[in-house]
Design a protein around this motif. Structure first.
Motif, PDB file in Angstrom:
ATOM      1  N   SER A  88       0.835  -1.199   0.000  1.00 21.27           N
ATOM      2  CA  SER A  88       0.000   0.000   0.000  1.00 21.27           C
ATOM      3  C   SER A  88       0.866   1.243   0.000  1.00 21.27           C
ATOM      4  O   SER A  88       1.980   1.238   0.522  1.00 21.27           O
ATOM      5  N   PRO A  96       0.539   5.835   0.168  1.00 25.38           N
ATOM      6  CA  PRO A  96      -0.333   6.998   0.374  1.00 25.38           C
ATOM      7  C   PRO A  96      -1.050   7.381  -0.916  1.00 25.38           C
ATOM      8  O   PRO A  96      -0.450   7.364  -2.001  1.00 25.38           O
ATOM      9  N   GLN A 153      -6.965   6.849   3.070  1.00 23.68           N
ATOM     10  CA  GLN A 153      -6.118   7.623   2.166  1.00 23.68           C
ATOM     11  C   GLN A 153      -4.917   6.810   1.667  1.00 23.68           C
ATOM     12  O   GLN A 153      -3.781   7.282   1.658  1.00 23.68           O
ATOM     13  N   ILE A 154      -5.214   5.587   1.264  1.00 23.05           N
ATOM     14  CA  ILE A 154      -4.174   4.731   0.686  1.00 23.05           C
ATOM     15  C   ILE A 154      -4.723   4.028  -0.550  1.00 23.05           C
ATOM     16  O   ILE A 154      -5.933   3.937  -0.749  1.00 23.05           O
ATOM     17  N   LEU A 180       8.362   2.929   0.507  1.00 22.23           N
ATOM     18  CA  LEU A 180       6.987   3.038   0.037  1.00 22.23           C
ATOM     19  C   LEU A 180       6.596   1.871  -0.852  1.00 22.23           C
ATOM     20  O   LEU A 180       5.419   1.493  -0.927  1.00 22.23           O
ATOM     21  N   ASN A 215       4.436  -1.154   5.902  1.00 26.45           N
ATOM     22  CA  ASN A 215       3.871   0.197   5.929  1.00 26.45           C
ATOM     23  C   ASN A 215       4.510   1.056   7.006  1.00 26.45           C
ATOM     24  O   ASN A 215       3.983   2.103   7.375  1.00 26.45           O
ATOM     25  N   ASN A 273       3.756   9.101   7.571  1.00 28.28           N
ATOM     26  CA  ASN A 273       2.504   8.363   7.476  1.00 28.28           C
ATOM     27  C   ASN A 273       1.850   8.712   6.148  1.00 28.28           C
ATOM     28  O   ASN A 273       2.493   9.266   5.264  1.00 28.28           O
ATOM     29  N   ASN A 274       0.588   8.414   5.997  1.00 19.44           N
ATOM     30  CA  ASN A 274      -0.069   8.641   4.709  1.00 19.44           C
ATOM     31  C   ASN A 274      -0.279  10.114   4.399  1.00 19.44           C
ATOM     32  O   ASN A 274      -0.661  10.476   3.277  1.00 19.44           O
ATOM     33  N   SER A 275      -0.031  10.987   5.357  1.00 16.22           N
ATOM     34  CA  SER A 275      -0.184  12.424   5.129  1.00 16.22           C
ATOM     35  C   SER A 275       1.160  13.106   4.883  1.00 16.22           C
ATOM     36  O   SER A 275       1.198  14.286   4.540  1.00 16.22           O
TER      37      SER A 275
END
Length: 217
Positions: free
Chosen positions: A66, A68, A99-100, A181, A186, A211-213
């Protein structure tokens, strides 16, 4: 620095060779994956693409990872089939809440991809030295297998006096996190260790996480 880059690329090239042999043995005609390599010819960075065979897409030897969601280009958001076709993925799903996006691909193709990204990561770090963007940087000291720890060697006095130390550390960590990534983990983090060229002692260190942000520390 060039010797370090050559050595690193040789190791990664050996991994490519092992993967290629495995892929050729189990090749399905017409099923290929592009492997990209970059090299410098004088002052010009050039790219070559070689289509290498991969395993049968019906194989159960698959992996998922996965990333972002902001890494997924807008043009693919409503056409995941095209995204998979152009990137040799079997399937892709989007989780808007988290959000992934998650892709499924053949394990052999994923191996190729990680080798290629590893070469790019080392090359990007080498470019920072060759271009003189950070004058205090002397050489790449080393890194572990997933780039979660990268050591750089600097002119200690120049480094301590530099105004762009933080951006330099973030740049190095970003190179390591970019590689992560594309792994199945993750946990995106990179510890940058700075050593003094004159003494060999560590004079700075910082851990970066994402993180994803984006970066969170």
């Amino acid at each position: 620095m060039k010797k370090i880059l050559i050595a690193a690329i040789c190791v990664l090239a050996l991994l490519v060779g092992v993967i290629v042999v495995d892929a050729i043995i189990s090749n399905k005609e017409g099923d290929t994956v592009p492997v990209v390599s970059q090299y410098t010819d004088g002052d010009v960075r050039k790219t070559t693409v070689v289509n290498l065979p991969t395993k049968d897409i019906t194989s159960t030897d698959q992996v998922q990872f996965s990333m972002p969601l902001h890494y997924l280009e807008e043009k693919y958001r409503n056409d995941l089939d095209l995204f998979c076709k152009e990137h040799n993925y079997i399937s892709c799903t989007i989780d808007e809440a988290a959000q992934i996006f998650t892709v499924t691909m053949k394990a052999s193709t994923h191996d190729f991809m990680l080798v290629n990204i590893g070469i790019q990561t080392v090359g990007t770090l080498g470019d920072a030295l060759d271009t003189g963007k950070y004058p205090f940087l002397k050489k790449l000291g080393g890194y572990n297998d997933n780039f979660s720890e990268i050591t750089v060697v600097v002119d200690g006095n120049a480094y301590n006096a530099a105004a762009d130390k933080e951006s330099f550390l973030a740049f190095v960590a970003g190179c390591g996190i970019y590689y992560q990534l594309y792994t199945t983990s993750n946990d995106y983090s990179c510890k940058v260790i700075v050593k003094d060229d004159a003494t060999g002692e560590a004079i700075d260190a910082k851990l970066f996480r994402q993180n994803n942000s984006g970066a969170v520390s």
